[in-house]
Every structure is written in C-alpha cells, then in structure tokens.
Design a protein around this motif. Sequence first.
Motif, mmCIF file in Angstrom:
data_model
loop_
_atom_site.group_PDB
_atom_site.id
_atom_site.type_symbol
_atom_site.label_atom_id
_atom_site.label_comp_id
_atom_site.label_asym_id
_atom_site.label_seq_id
_atom_site.Cartn_x
_atom_site.Cartn_y
_atom_site.Cartn_z
ATOM 1 N N PHE A 46 0.840 -1.189 0.000
ATOM 2 C CA PHE A 46 0.000 0.000 0.000
ATOM 3 C C PHE A 46 0.876 1.240 0.000
ATOM 4 N N GLY A 47 0.251 2.373 -0.295
ATOM 5 C CA GLY A 47 0.997 3.615 -0.338
ATOM 6 C C GLY A 47 0.071 4.810 -0.250
ATOM 7 N N PHE A 48 0.663 5.993 -0.386
ATOM 8 C CA PHE A 48 -0.079 7.239 -0.295
ATOM 9 C C PHE A 48 0.357 8.172 -1.413
ATOM 10 N N VAL A 49 -0.611 8.914 -1.949
ATOM 11 C CA VAL A 49 -0.342 9.919 -2.967
ATOM 12 C C VAL A 49 -0.930 11.231 -2.465
ATOM 13 N N THR A 50 -0.122 12.291 -2.473
ATOM 14 C CA THR A 50 -0.590 13.603 -2.040
ATOM 15 C C THR A 50 -0.742 14.505 -3.253
ATOM 16 N N PHE A 51 -1.971 14.970 -3.463
ATOM 17 C CA PHE A 51 -2.276 15.878 -4.563
ATOM 18 C C PHE A 51 -2.231 17.316 -4.070
ATOM 19 N N ILE A 52 -1.880 18.226 -4.961
ATOM 20 C CA ILE A 52 -1.821 19.649 -4.635
ATOM 21 C C ILE A 52 -3.208 20.186 -4.295
ATOM 22 N N ASN A 53 -4.232 19.722 -5.027
ATOM 23 C CA ASN A 53 -5.581 20.221 -4.715
ATOM 24 C C ASN A 53 -6.575 19.080 -4.520
ATOM 25 N N LYS A 54 -7.609 19.363 -3.770
ATOM 26 C CA LYS A 54 -8.610 18.365 -3.385
ATOM 27 C C LYS A 54 -9.397 17.827 -4.580
ATOM 28 N N GLU A 55 -9.697 18.669 -5.554
ATOM 29 C CA GLU A 55 -10.474 18.233 -6.708
ATOM 30 C C GLU A 55 -9.767 17.109 -7.465
ATOM 31 N N SER A 56 -8.459 17.232 -7.621
ATOM 32 C CA SER A 56 -7.685 16.191 -8.306
ATOM 33 C C SER A 56 -7.730 14.885 -7.520
ATOM 34 N N ALA A 57 -7.584 14.990 -6.204
ATOM 35 C CA ALA A 57 -7.620 13.798 -5.349
ATOM 36 C C ALA A 57 -8.986 13.126 -5.419
ATOM 37 N N ASP A 58 -10.047 13.913 -5.363
ATOM 38 C CA ASP A 58 -11.404 13.367 -5.431
ATOM 39 C C ASP A 58 -11.648 12.640 -6.749
ATOM 40 N N LYS A 59 -11.161 13.228 -7.836
ATOM 41 C CA LYS A 59 -11.323 12.602 -9.151
ATOM 42 C C LYS A 59 -10.536 11.291 -9.223
ATOM 43 N N ALA A 60 -9.334 11.271 -8.682
ATOM 44 C CA ALA A 60 -8.520 10.057 -8.674
ATOM 45 C C ALA A 60 -9.203 8.952 -7.868
ATOM 46 N N VAL A 61 -9.760 9.309 -6.720
ATOM 47 C CA VAL A 61 -10.450 8.313 -5.887
ATOM 48 C C VAL A 61 -11.641 7.731 -6.644
ATOM 49 N N SER A 62 -12.469 8.589 -7.221
ATOM 50 C CA SER A 62 -13.683 8.103 -7.892
ATOM 51 C C SER A 62 -13.374 7.272 -9.138
ATOM 52 N N GLU A 63 -12.315 7.606 -9.855
ATOM 53 C CA GLU A 63 -12.015 6.897 -11.100
ATOM 54 C C GLU A 63 -11.074 5.706 -10.937
ATOM 55 N N MET A 64 -10.262 5.690 -9.877
ATOM 56 C CA MET A 64 -9.265 4.627 -9.745
ATOM 57 C C MET A 64 -9.639 3.525 -8.754
#
Length: 97
Positions: A46-64
């Motif tokens: 497992f691991g962690f990815v830190t995005f600069i903005n929340k919108e990008s992170a939310d999109k990554a979660v929903s699509e990945m």
Amino acid sequence: MSTKIFVGNLPYTVSDKDLSELFSPYGEISEAVVIKEKHSGRSKGFGFVTFINKESADKAVSEMNDKEFQGRSIKVSEARPMDAERPMRRSFSSRRF
C-alpha cells in the motif's frame, strides 16, 4: 490545500515512481510513497499519494478505486489520519516494566 489518498492492494513490485506515474493524469502530485517494511525494505502493498488540490484527489479516488493495475484490483480512498491514541505494542522482551 493538499489532499492525501490511500492506495491499497498494490503489487509488491510497484515503486514510488510507478505510483506517481499512475496517478499523475489526475493532477499535480507533491508526493507518492509506497510503504515498505522497516528491515527488509519490501513493499507492504500500500501507499499514499498527495495531490496539490482536493479536486484532483477526489477525481482520482472516484475513477481509480477498484481499477485493475498490474493484475490487482487496487483500493483507493481519501487517507485518514492515524489515531492519536494507538494501543501500546506488546513487547516480546523478557524484561518486565
């Protein structure tokens, strides 16, 4: 504000760079880290990815989330903070305190 996501069920061969490349299409990443065993250096899967903005992170979660990556169905969610009050770990030493 940056947002950190959790990525679980990763193949043990995935590197920090692989993780960053996998999520970079969703936005600017400040950090991508695969968690490794302290002594062996082997991935814990497992691991962690830190995005600069929340919108990008939310999109990554929903699509990945539940997408296949290198033969495994990865789990992606917003990272939760570690509990401040974690139970004490059991000591296996012969000394008692």
